[in-house]
Design an enzyme around this catalytic site. Structure first.
Site, mmCIF file in Angstrom:
data_model
loop_
_atom_site.group_PDB
_atom_site.id
_atom_site.type_symbol
_atom_site.label_atom_id
_atom_site.label_comp_id
_atom_site.label_asym_id
_atom_site.label_seq_id
_atom_site.Cartn_x
_atom_site.Cartn_y
_atom_site.Cartn_z
ATOM 1 N N ARG A 50 0.844 -1.192 0.000
ATOM 2 C CA ARG A 50 0.000 0.000 0.000
ATOM 3 C C ARG A 50 0.878 1.241 0.000
ATOM 4 O O ARG A 50 2.082 1.150 0.127
ATOM 5 C CB ARG A 50 -1.003 -0.008 1.172
ATOM 6 C CG ARG A 50 -0.506 -0.662 2.411
ATOM 7 C CD ARG A 50 -0.164 0.163 3.621
ATOM 8 N NE ARG A 50 -0.198 1.564 3.518
ATOM 9 C CZ ARG A 50 0.887 2.331 3.584
ATOM 10 N NH1 ARG A 50 2.105 1.806 3.759
ATOM 11 N NH2 ARG A 50 0.798 3.641 3.510
ATOM 12 N N GLY A 51 0.203 2.406 -0.134
ATOM 13 C CA GLY A 51 0.953 3.654 -0.297
ATOM 14 C C GLY A 51 1.035 3.938 -1.793
ATOM 15 O O GLY A 51 1.347 3.023 -2.572
ATOM 16 N N ARG A 100 -7.687 -0.268 -6.822
ATOM 17 C CA ARG A 100 -7.883 0.855 -5.900
ATOM 18 C C ARG A 100 -7.992 2.132 -6.746
ATOM 19 O O ARG A 100 -7.123 2.395 -7.570
ATOM 20 C CB ARG A 100 -6.714 0.974 -4.901
ATOM 21 C CG ARG A 100 -6.598 -0.230 -3.965
ATOM 22 C CD ARG A 100 -5.672 0.060 -2.796
ATOM 23 N NE ARG A 100 -6.303 0.900 -1.813
ATOM 24 C CZ ARG A 100 -5.649 1.487 -0.796
ATOM 25 N NH1 ARG A 100 -4.340 1.322 -0.669
ATOM 26 N NH2 ARG A 100 -6.301 2.229 0.088
ATOM 27 N N GLN A 209 -2.310 2.379 9.934
ATOM 28 C CA GLN A 209 -1.014 2.470 9.248
ATOM 29 C C GLN A 209 -0.001 3.266 10.070
ATOM 30 O O GLN A 209 1.200 3.004 9.998
ATOM 31 C CB GLN A 209 -1.178 3.145 7.868
ATOM 32 C CG GLN A 209 -1.854 2.285 6.822
ATOM 33 C CD GLN A 209 -3.357 2.534 6.785
ATOM 34 O OE1 GLN A 209 -3.963 2.893 7.787
ATOM 35 N NE2 GLN A 209 -3.963 2.335 5.635
ATOM 36 N N ASP A 250 -2.247 10.966 -2.314
ATOM 37 C CA ASP A 250 -2.615 9.911 -3.260
ATOM 38 C C ASP A 250 -2.961 10.481 -4.625
ATOM 39 O O ASP A 250 -2.853 9.793 -5.636
ATOM 40 C CB ASP A 250 -3.778 9.090 -2.708
ATOM 41 C CG ASP A 250 -3.275 8.186 -1.597
ATOM 42 O OD1 ASP A 250 -3.157 8.661 -0.454
ATOM 43 O OD2 ASP A 250 -2.946 7.018 -1.898
ATOM 44 N N ASN A 260 -5.698 12.405 0.329
ATOM 45 C CA ASN A 260 -4.785 11.594 1.145
ATOM 46 C C ASN A 260 -5.622 10.836 2.171
ATOM 47 O O ASN A 260 -6.847 10.985 2.239
ATOM 48 C CB ASN A 260 -3.719 12.486 1.809
ATOM 49 C CG ASN A 260 -2.612 11.665 2.449
ATOM 50 O OD1 ASN A 260 -2.046 10.770 1.809
ATOM 51 N ND2 ASN A 260 -2.300 11.906 3.708
ATOM 52 N N LYS A 261 -4.979 10.013 2.953
ATOM 53 C CA LYS A 261 -5.652 9.152 3.931
ATOM 54 C C LYS A 261 -6.718 9.903 4.725
ATOM 55 O O LYS A 261 -6.481 11.041 5.164
ATOM 56 C CB LYS A 261 -4.584 8.568 4.863
ATOM 57 C CG LYS A 261 -5.086 7.664 5.975
ATOM 58 C CD LYS A 261 -5.966 6.534 5.476
ATOM 59 C CE LYS A 261 -5.294 5.667 4.417
ATOM 60 N NZ LYS A 261 -6.244 4.809 3.679
HETATM 61 O O1 MRU Z 1 -4.660 3.191 2.152
HETATM 62 P P1 MRU Z 1 -3.167 3.427 2.071
HETATM 63 O O2 MRU Z 1 -2.437 2.900 3.241
HETATM 64 O O3 MRU Z 1 -2.611 2.970 0.750
HETATM 65 O O4 MRU Z 1 -3.056 5.018 2.095
HETATM 66 C C1 MRU Z 1 -1.776 5.597 1.972
HETATM 67 C C2 MRU Z 1 -1.760 7.081 2.105
HETATM 68 O O5 MRU Z 1 -2.785 7.727 2.234
HETATM 69 C C3 MRU Z 1 -0.424 7.756 1.970
HETATM 70 O O6 MRU Z 1 -0.391 8.941 2.698
HETATM 71 C C4 MRU Z 1 -0.162 8.095 0.481
HETATM 72 O O7 MRU Z 1 -0.422 6.994 -0.339
HETATM 73 C C5 MRU Z 1 1.231 8.550 0.253
HETATM 74 S S1 MRU Z 1 2.429 7.282 0.432
HETATM 75 C C6 MRU Z 1 3.952 7.936 0.099
#
Ligand code: MRU
Length: 362
Positions: A50-51, A100, A209, A250, A260-261
């Site tokens: 993820r990320g 995703r 996370q 993202d 973002n998250k």
């Molecule tokens: O759902 P995730 O864990 O994939 O979400 C990740 C994030 O929101 C990160 O902040 C983003 O992808 C940047 S990672 C360098």
């Protein structure tokens, strides 16, 4: 502190993509051997990898796996025009893109792989195309490593010679990229200068996370870290314990609106109220130059069980309605600066991002 101590999210080993299973961290270190693009797609959906940058790179390797499989399959079909090869490659691209929706790096990487294969189509055999796609996936990973270094250096320059206490959200470190990370990479670089007093890490509900991955990465790197629940962020800001907030992204629209998250938007509002600078750190591959604003960024909604079940134990009534968006959008006017490999963008972001687009197309 060395970036070398950072965890490695993935590696290619004898024709297989090996992923560090991020759903098991930090209590178990387990690896998943993905020998097909389908397994990588599954891993992306389950957040085993993820990320934003990491899922882009994993999807690129998945396209290389699809091309290997398609080349083998095409041989058994024995058709002259290699239809079997292309059918499989296109269906892999569709499946990977559908895993995703929010992080643009994923569709960006898959499209890059398809375009490269299509460009080489006339000149290469299916085996040749499979080798080419593997090489391009390697190049993407190598580029991400370079990009991470530049983001870290550009971000660290903002905070030079200052003792800093940061607050961050989710995980943007080595686990989310091919190297030291984006927002976390900046924090690590400031740490290397001996200037990080503390990093408040939001636990990042519902999938934790922050608690499971960021707190683990920072502890391994020897950077002072304090884990807080998401709803403690405002209070530590109020107490003057946060000098800057840095998060990843993202997807970033033309005007700087940033997905973002989930929880990032609340942090930005809180930072504004407390007059604390709020930075986003992201590679150019996270910008979606086709979207005028954040309103059209697709937001992934995930299963209700991520909220109603904790560690295998139900914590809410069985029939309760749940809303579980994985991301939110922070309006550009709450953002102090966007740290990229090409430099730090300042408001007005529309002009800075238009310039970035021209540069990326040159
Ligand atoms: O759902 P995730 O864990 O994939 O979400 C990740 C994030 O929101 C990160 O902040 C983003 O992808 C940047 S990672 C360098």
């Amino acid at each position: 502190v060395t970036a070398a101590a950072a965890a490695e999210a993935m590696r290619w080993e004898n024709g297989v993509l090996v992923l560090l299973d991020q759903t098991k961290l930090p209590t178990q270190i387990e690896y998943i051997r993905c020998d097909s693009f389908r397994r990588v797609a599954e891993a992306i959906k389950r957040l085993e990898v993820r990320g934003a940058p990491a899922i882009g790179i994993a999807a690129a390797y998945a396209m290389a796996l699809a091309a290997q499989e398609a080349a083998l399959f095409a041989k058994t079909k024995n058709t002259k025009d290699n239809d079997a090869f292309w059918d499989l490659l296109y269906s892999a691209a569709r499946e990977l893109k559908s895993t995703r929706p929010t992080a643009v790096n994923l569709s960006w990487a898959v499209t890059k792989m398809l375009t490269a294969a299509e460009t080489a189509k006339a000149a290469a055999t299916p085996d040749g195309l499979a080798a080419l796609l593997k090489k391009i996936a390697d190049d993407l990973a190598a580029t991400d490593r370079e990009v991470n270094k530049k983001i870290a250096a550009n971000g660290a320059a903002i905070f030079r010679n200052r003792k800093m206490s940061f607050l961050t959200h989710c995980n943007t470190g080595a686990l989310a990229t091919a190297a030291v990370g984006t927002a976390l990479g900046v924090i690590v670089a400031v740490g290397e200068q001996g200037n990080v007093v503390n990093v408040f890490v939001d636990e990042t509900r519902p999938l934790l996370q922050g608690a499971r991955l960021t707190a683990w990465e920072l502890s391994q790197l020897g950077i002072p870290v304090t884990l807080i629940t998401d709803n403690t962020a405002g209070w530590v800001m109020k107490q003057g314990k946060v000098d800057a907030v840095i998060v990843g992204a993202d997807r970033i629209a033309q005007n700087g609106d940033t997905a973002n998250k989930i929880g990032t938007y609340s942090l930005a509002v809180l930072a504004m109220e407390h007059k604390i600078p709020f930075y986003v750190a992201a590679p150019v591959s996270t910008f979606d130059f086709s979207l005028p604003s954040g309103g059209s960024i697709p937001i992934e909604e995930r299963a209700p069980e991520e909220v109603t079940v904790l560690n295998g134990k139900r914590i809410a009534p069985c029939d309760v309605r749940v809303y579980n968006p994985a991301f939110d959008i922070t309006p550009h006017d709450l953002i102090t600066g966007i740290i990229t490999e090409e430099g730090v963008l300042s408001p007005p972001f529309s002009a800075a991002i238009a310039q970035l687009k021209r540069k990326s197309e040159a």
